[in-house]
Design a protein around this motif. Structure first.
Motif, mmCIF file in Angstrom:
data_model
loop_
_atom_site.group_PDB
_atom_site.id
_atom_site.type_symbol
_atom_site.label_atom_id
_atom_site.label_comp_id
_atom_site.label_asym_id
_atom_site.label_seq_id
_atom_site.Cartn_x
_atom_site.Cartn_y
_atom_site.Cartn_z
ATOM 1 N N MET A 1 61.679 7.296 -44.575
ATOM 2 C CA MET A 1 62.147 8.660 -44.607
ATOM 3 C C MET A 1 62.937 8.880 -45.888
ATOM 4 S SD MET A 1 64.489 10.549 -41.820
ATOM 5 C CE MET A 1 65.940 11.214 -42.535
ATOM 6 N N ASN A 2 62.655 9.949 -46.550
ATOM 7 C CA ASN A 2 63.345 10.300 -47.781
ATOM 8 C C ASN A 2 63.947 11.684 -47.645
ATOM 9 O OD1 ASN A 2 62.436 7.923 -48.914
ATOM 10 N ND2 ASN A 2 60.599 8.873 -49.720
ATOM 11 N N TRP A 3 64.981 11.922 -48.425
ATOM 12 C CA TRP A 3 65.596 13.236 -48.458
ATOM 13 C C TRP A 3 65.895 13.567 -49.911
ATOM 14 C CZ3 TRP A 3 70.323 15.358 -49.868
ATOM 15 C CH2 TRP A 3 70.521 16.677 -49.433
ATOM 16 N N ARG A 4 65.450 14.731 -50.330
ATOM 17 C CA ARG A 4 65.665 15.149 -51.712
ATOM 18 C C ARG A 4 66.193 16.570 -51.756
ATOM 19 N NH1 ARG A 4 60.195 13.565 -54.945
ATOM 20 N NH2 ARG A 4 59.832 11.654 -53.823
ATOM 21 N N SER A 5 67.054 16.784 -52.722
ATOM 22 C CA SER A 5 67.472 18.137 -53.064
ATOM 23 C C SER A 5 67.436 18.222 -54.585
ATOM 24 C CB SER A 5 68.869 18.435 -52.510
ATOM 25 O OG SER A 5 69.851 17.748 -53.251
ATOM 26 N N GLU A 6 68.029 19.253 -55.115
ATOM 27 C CA GLU A 6 68.005 19.419 -56.563
ATOM 28 C C GLU A 6 68.825 18.342 -57.275
ATOM 29 O OE1 GLU A 6 69.296 22.793 -59.824
ATOM 30 O OE2 GLU A 6 68.985 23.375 -57.736
ATOM 31 N N HIS A 7 69.912 17.892 -56.637
ATOM 32 C CA HIS A 7 70.817 16.951 -57.297
ATOM 33 C C HIS A 7 70.897 15.579 -56.638
ATOM 34 C CE1 HIS A 7 72.312 20.107 -59.883
ATOM 35 N NE2 HIS A 7 72.475 20.880 -58.821
ATOM 36 N N ILE A 8 70.412 15.439 -55.411
ATOM 37 C CA ILE A 8 70.550 14.170 -54.687
ATOM 38 C C ILE A 8 69.190 13.721 -54.166
ATOM 39 C CG2 ILE A 8 71.566 13.034 -52.679
ATOM 40 C CD1 ILE A 8 73.942 14.867 -52.931
ATOM 41 N N TRP A 9 68.926 12.420 -54.291
ATOM 42 C CA TRP A 9 67.723 11.801 -53.749
ATOM 43 C C TRP A 9 68.184 10.605 -52.928
ATOM 44 C CZ3 TRP A 9 62.749 10.662 -56.976
ATOM 45 C CH2 TRP A 9 61.847 9.924 -56.221
#
Length: 185
Positions: A1-9
């Motif tokens: 499972m991965n989670w990404r946003s504009e500034h955090i991975w």
């Protein structure tokens, strides 16, 4: 499972709780119990388990060897069950562009260094490196090259599901996110 946003991975890693590990721990446990039962049956001179006849097996030397294999198998099985219970190798990789920090966390074996936590500044990351070895036992490993620290593996060495395209895609996405170059070896 991965989670990404504009500034955090954030990338979560599974560790040792895999179907294959459960399967082999069960098989090893049951097999070693069988060896131990045959060894004990040969010592006692009667069948403990009717499915495993042991009248033709003398205690010395075959029964002793069977008992030894059974005990050794139980120890190895206990080791596998402990790694599954402790979930050795699980953790996460966190890349934070806003703070400029990379955190790598892994669970290890119990003791002083059970928690492995590495923290780096993003400006110290030189590149994302892919090591590809093809052949009978192919290896495709993704590394993060840190200035003054060397290369830190980001993928497990036993992950065989990565095709060359998948590992290259993952490396390219990470290099783009971190805004650093990518190298292939």
């Amino acid at each position: 499972m991965n989670w990404r946003s504009e500034h955090i991975w954030i990338e979560l890693l599974k560790g040792s709780r895999k179907r294959g590990n459960f399967f082999w721990a069960c098989i090893l446990f049951l097999g070693s119990l069988g060896f131990l039962a045959v060894g004990a049956s040969s010592y006692l001179g009667k069948n403990i388990i009717s499915v495993l006849p042991s009248q033709q097996i003398l205690f010395f030397p075959q029964g002793v060897v069977m008992s030894f294999y059974g005990i050794a198998g139980l120890f190895i099985s206990a080791y596998l069950w402990c790694t599954i219970l402790w979930n050795v190798g699980s953790g996460y990789d966190r890349f934070d562009r806003k703070e400029g920090v990379v955190c790598i966390f892994r669970w290890g074996f119990p003791g002083i260094k059970r928690r492995v936590f590495l923290r780096f500044l993003m400006r110290d990351i030189q590149s994302i490196r892919i090591q590809v070895k093809e052949g009978l036992f192919p290896r495709r490993i993704l590394y993060m090259e840190i200035r003054g620290q060397g290369a830190i593996p980001l993928t497990r060495t036993d992950e065989k599901f990565f095709t060359p395209r998948e590992i290259e895609q993952k490396a390219a996405e990470l290099a783009y996110f971190l805004r650093i170059p990518m190298e292939v070896f």
